[in-house]
Motif scaffolding. Structure first.
Motif, short mmCIF file in Angstrom:
data_model
loop_
_atom_site.label_atom_id
_atom_site.label_comp_id
_atom_site.label_asym_id
_atom_site.label_seq_id
_atom_site.Cartn_x
_atom_site.Cartn_y
_atom_site.Cartn_z
N THR A 48 -32.34 1.24 15.39
CA THR A 48 -33.77 1.43 15.06
C THR A 48 -33.87 2.89 14.50
OG1 THR A 48 -34.53 -0.19 16.38
CG2 THR A 48 -36.14 1.22 15.83
N ALA A 49 -33.22 3.83 15.36
CA ALA A 49 -33.53 5.19 15.15
C ALA A 49 -32.86 5.55 13.62
CB ALA A 49 -32.63 5.97 16.13
N ASN A 50 -31.76 5.05 13.21
CA ASN A 50 -31.22 5.13 11.82
C ASN A 50 -32.43 4.61 10.88
OD1 ASN A 50 -28.92 6.37 12.73
ND2 ASN A 50 -27.67 4.26 12.68
N LEU A 51 -32.93 3.66 11.01
CA LEU A 51 -33.97 3.22 10.01
C LEU A 51 -35.13 4.32 10.12
CD1 LEU A 51 -34.28 -0.83 11.02
CD2 LEU A 51 -33.28 0.40 9.06
N TYR A 52 -35.52 4.48 11.13
CA TYR A 52 -36.70 5.65 11.26
C TYR A 52 -36.29 6.83 10.70
CZ TYR A 52 -40.25 8.58 13.79
OH TYR A 52 -41.37 9.25 13.84
N ASP A 53 -34.92 7.47 10.58
CA ASP A 53 -34.64 8.48 10.27
C ASP A 53 -34.74 8.38 8.46
OD1 ASP A 53 -34.20 9.89 12.67
OD2 ASP A 53 -31.95 9.49 12.57
N ILE A 54 -34.32 7.23 8.11
CA ILE A 54 -34.45 7.19 6.66
C ILE A 54 -35.91 7.17 6.31
CG2 ILE A 54 -34.30 5.27 4.85
CD1 ILE A 54 -31.61 4.53 6.10
N TRP A 55 -36.68 6.67 6.83
CA TRP A 55 -38.27 6.47 6.90
C TRP A 55 -38.77 8.01 6.62
CZ3 TRP A 55 -42.27 6.39 10.59
CH2 TRP A 55 -43.65 5.95 10.00
N MET A 56 -38.35 8.66 7.64
CA MET A 56 -38.70 10.30 7.63
C MET A 56 -38.41 10.96 6.61
SD MET A 56 -40.76 10.27 10.40
CE MET A 56 -40.90 12.14 10.43
N LYS A 57 -37.17 10.86 6.11
CA LYS A 57 -36.67 11.41 5.02
C LYS A 57 -37.18 11.07 3.62
CE LYS A 57 -31.71 11.96 6.63
NZ LYS A 57 -30.36 11.53 6.51
N VAL A 58 -37.56 9.84 3.56
CA VAL A 58 -38.29 9.38 2.42
C VAL A 58 -39.71 10.01 2.17
CG1 VAL A 58 -38.93 7.30 1.15
CG2 VAL A 58 -36.84 7.19 1.93
N ARG A 59 -40.30 9.90 3.37
CA ARG A 59 -41.68 10.32 3.70
C ARG A 59 -41.73 11.80 3.24
NH1 ARG A 59 -43.85 10.12 8.68
NH2 ARG A 59 -46.03 10.61 7.59
N LYS A 60 -41.00 12.62 3.85
CA LYS A 60 -40.75 14.09 3.42
C LYS A 60 -40.57 14.35 2.07
CE LYS A 60 -38.53 18.30 5.24
NZ LYS A 60 -37.47 18.86 6.09
N GLU A 61 -39.59 13.64 1.32
CA GLU A 61 -39.45 13.75 -0.15
C GLU A 61 -40.59 13.15 -0.93
OE1 GLU A 61 -35.78 11.66 -0.48
OE2 GLU A 61 -34.44 13.03 0.63
N GLN A 62 -41.41 12.52 -0.42
CA GLN A 62 -42.50 11.92 -1.09
C GLN A 62 -41.91 10.33 -1.69
OE1 GLN A 62 -44.59 13.64 -4.27
NE2 GLN A 62 -46.50 12.62 -3.53
N VAL A 63 -42.61 9.51 -1.11
CA VAL A 63 -42.50 8.01 -1.56
C VAL A 63 -42.60 7.67 -2.99
CG1 VAL A 63 -43.13 5.59 -1.25
CG2 VAL A 63 -42.95 7.15 0.77
N THR A 64 -41.53 7.19 -3.71
CA THR A 64 -41.41 6.94 -5.15
C THR A 64 -42.03 5.76 -5.58
OG1 THR A 64 -39.12 6.33 -5.24
CG2 THR A 64 -39.56 8.84 -5.40
N GLN A 65 -42.07 4.61 -4.74
CA GLN A 65 -42.52 3.23 -4.90
C GLN A 65 -43.84 2.82 -3.92
OE1 GLN A 65 -44.20 0.99 -6.37
NE2 GLN A 65 -42.34 0.95 -7.52
N PRO A 66 -45.08 3.02 -4.14
CA PRO A 66 -45.99 2.71 -3.25
C PRO A 66 -46.09 1.36 -2.91
CG PRO A 66 -47.20 3.46 -5.13
CD PRO A 66 -45.66 3.58 -5.36
N ILE A 67 -45.85 0.28 -3.84
CA ILE A 67 -45.82 -1.07 -3.67
C ILE A 67 -44.85 -1.68 -2.84
CG2 ILE A 67 -45.83 -3.38 -4.72
CD1 ILE A 67 -46.97 -1.75 -7.20
N SER A 68 -44.97 -2.50 -1.68
CA SER A 68 -44.16 -3.17 -1.16
C SER A 68 -44.12 -4.67 -1.04
CB SER A 68 -44.41 -2.82 0.46
OG SER A 68 -44.22 -1.45 0.70
N LEU A 69 -43.19 -5.43 -0.95
CA LEU A 69 -43.26 -6.81 -1.04
C LEU A 69 -43.13 -7.36 0.55
CD1 LEU A 69 -43.30 -9.77 -2.14
CD2 LEU A 69 -40.94 -9.32 -2.95
N GLY A 70 -43.84 -8.05 0.98
CA GLY A 70 -43.78 -8.44 2.52
C GLY A 70 -43.49 -10.06 2.07
N MET A 71 -42.30 -10.52 2.75
CA MET A 71 -42.29 -11.99 2.83
C MET A 71 -42.15 -12.23 4.33
SD MET A 71 -40.52 -13.44 -0.59
CE MET A 71 -38.82 -12.72 -0.42
#
Length: 506
Positions: free
Chosen positions: A103-126
């Motif tokens: 979970t920490a590795n997933l979270y680290d990726i999320w933090m990196k992407v947020r810091k760089e600015q998310v390039t795709q605001p659309i999410s597909l939830g299934m």
């Protein structure tokens, strides 16, 4: 006290000669219609065998099925809001991150992407909300005679990597319909609800592709190194290709993504010179699927891209058990949903969910579980079956972790006690004829939601899957060989007295 029961849709047992004959026909039907898997013990990519299935559909109260279907878009929207609440995710997961590396590795990726600015605001939830009937009343310790053979239904979990059996669910309805006709009970098929899970899930991918808006783009399925559940995966591809022949689909492992794709200067994920519109994860929810840094690098590459992800990294974090436990806390649903009737309906489906953090409530939860371990399930921050602990294992694990921060990586859930249903399970290479066994069932309701933080483009319920397992088995994963594919046979049950709990029949 004996466990509550529901009757089979037809009288059992079936005469032996008739039983053997119909099972042989059903096995052939299954193989010829894609109800199959590769053998885990003797893997051969050119060979499939039948997936385990229940011979007859299992009874499920019609009113409860309809309530679950009706509630799914509300749960979709709730999970969408949770996934886009950065502060809530950070605060909820902070203790688990210290002890759960995955979970920490997933979270680290999320933090990196947020810091760089998310390039795709659309999410597909299934999404898939898994539920079970509960035979015990919430206001009593045991079964309530007024609400036999069940009292309510409760949510087991909600999954964000959840489209597995989108093909198998509808096909199981077809095979059981065939079996009922062969047994002279074709008139009962009308009580089995239509199931369009495959077309509904694939429509979500197509809609996300169209929102991406690049006609030359492709779709990427992220798969495991070895795919056992190949029929279910491939039929998703076949469905998309049939509905939209213009959409090219690629299958790649995380390792192959790392080595065979690139990010261009527009942050597009590119395969063979074409941008990827949608990345659809059929793998990536277990630590074993990230054996090296290459796989994590691939996940980061995808998350940095303009592709619409299913799930995006924040959706996967929203699907952790810790988040689901937090949603059951006082005032949390109201934060996301307000104080209306929908909030009460969602709260009523929660069973007891308890944090194991190092605080007063966490200590109380540990004491409860140690005093009556059989009453609880110990769950880690994972999707997919085979990770939970039950009974004596709960007690042993909590004694081992009691003074360790490791326990914060788990949540405690009250065990649901569903009614038993007699039936037959058809398995590959099993002795014939199979015995009548007691089964318990778990109903999964599929939902699709597509949108940004501020706008939802599509939100609907799209189908279901029923999985049954032996009553004395803890886990019930079909792909792992522990459960069986099944379908609901809808029945009318009237309780004797109106209850204040709106998940009960009236």
């Amino acid at each position: 006290m004996s466990q509550a029961r529901l009757a089979s849709c037809i009288p059992l047992p079936i005469e032996q000669k008739t039983l053997v004959n119909v099972i042989e026909k059903a096995k052939d039907w299954a193989l010829m219609h894609g109800v199959g898997m590769r053998d885990r013990k003797h893997f051969n990519k050119d060979v499939i065998q039948i997936a385990p299935f229940a011979l007859l559909p299992s009874p499920f109260p019609k009113a409860e099925f309809e309530k679950a279907v009706e509630l799914q878009p509300i749960l979709n929207e709730l999970m969408h809001k949770v996934a886009h609440d950065d502060d809530f995710l950070m605060n909820t997961l902070q203790n688990a991150l210290q002890v759960d590396e995955f979970t920490a590795n997933l979270y680290d990726i999320w933090m990196k992407v947020r810091k760089e600015q998310v390039t795709q605001p659309i999410s597909l939830g299934m999404l898939r909300s898994d539920i079970m009937l509960e035979s015990r009343c919430p206001h009593t310790e045991n079964q309530c005679a007024k609400h036999t053979p069940y009292c309510s239904w409760k949510q087991v979990e909600i999954n964000s990597i959840a489209s597995g059996f989108g093909h198998m669910g509808p096909k199981t309805r077809e095979i059981q319909s065939y079996i009922l006709r062969q047994l002279g009970h074709g008139d009962l098929i009308k009580n089995m609800p239509e199931n369009r899970a495959l077309s509904g899930l694939c429509a979500g991918i197509i809609e996300a592709y169209d929102l991406f808006g690049v006609p030359t783009a492709v779709v990427l399925f992220v798969v495991e190194e070895v795919s056992y559940n190949i029929c279910d995966q491939r039929f998703h591809e076949f469905e998309i290709s049939e509905k939209r022949p213009d959409i090219m689909i690629h299958r790649k492992t995380l390792t192959e993504i790392n080595e065979e794709t690139e990010l261009n200067d527009k942050k597009q994920l590119v395969i063979d010179g074409k941008p990827v519109a949608v990345v659809y994860y059929r793998s990536g929810y277990e630590p074993a699927q990230y054996p090296s840094t290459k796989e994590w690098d691939a996940r980061l590459k995808v998350e940095r891209s303009t592709a619409i992800k299913c799930p995006s990294i924040h959706y996967q974090l929203a699907g952790t058990k810790k988040v689901q436990q937090a949603l059951a806390g006082p005032g949390v649903l109201e934060k996301f949903m307000g104080c209306g009737a929908s909030t009460s309906r969602v709260r009523d489906i929660f069973t007891g969910l308890y944090s194991l953090d190092f605080d007063e409530s966490g200590e109380r939860a540990v004491e409860m579980a140690l005093a009556d371990a059989d009453r609880f399930v110990l769950k880690p921050q994972r999707e997919g079956g085979g990770n939970n602990m039950y009974g004596a294992d709960v007690r042993d694990a909590l004694l081992r972790m009691r003074h360790s921060r490791e326990r914060a990586a788990y949540i405690l859930m009250e065990r649901i006690l569903p009614p038993l249903v007699p039936g037959y399970v058809v398995r590959p290479n099993a002795a014939m004829p199979p015995p009548v066994v007691d089964l318990v069932s778990e109903l999964g309701i599929y939902g699709v939601i597509i949108g940004t933080k501020d706008k939802v483009y599509h939100n609907r319920q799209v189908g279901h899957v029923l999985r049954s397992k032996l009553a004395d088995a803890n886990e019930g994963g079909v792909a792992a060989g522990l459960g069986a594919l099944d379908s609901p046979y809808l029945i009318d049950i009237r309780h004797k007295k109106i209850s204040k709990y709106n998940t009960k029949l009236l």
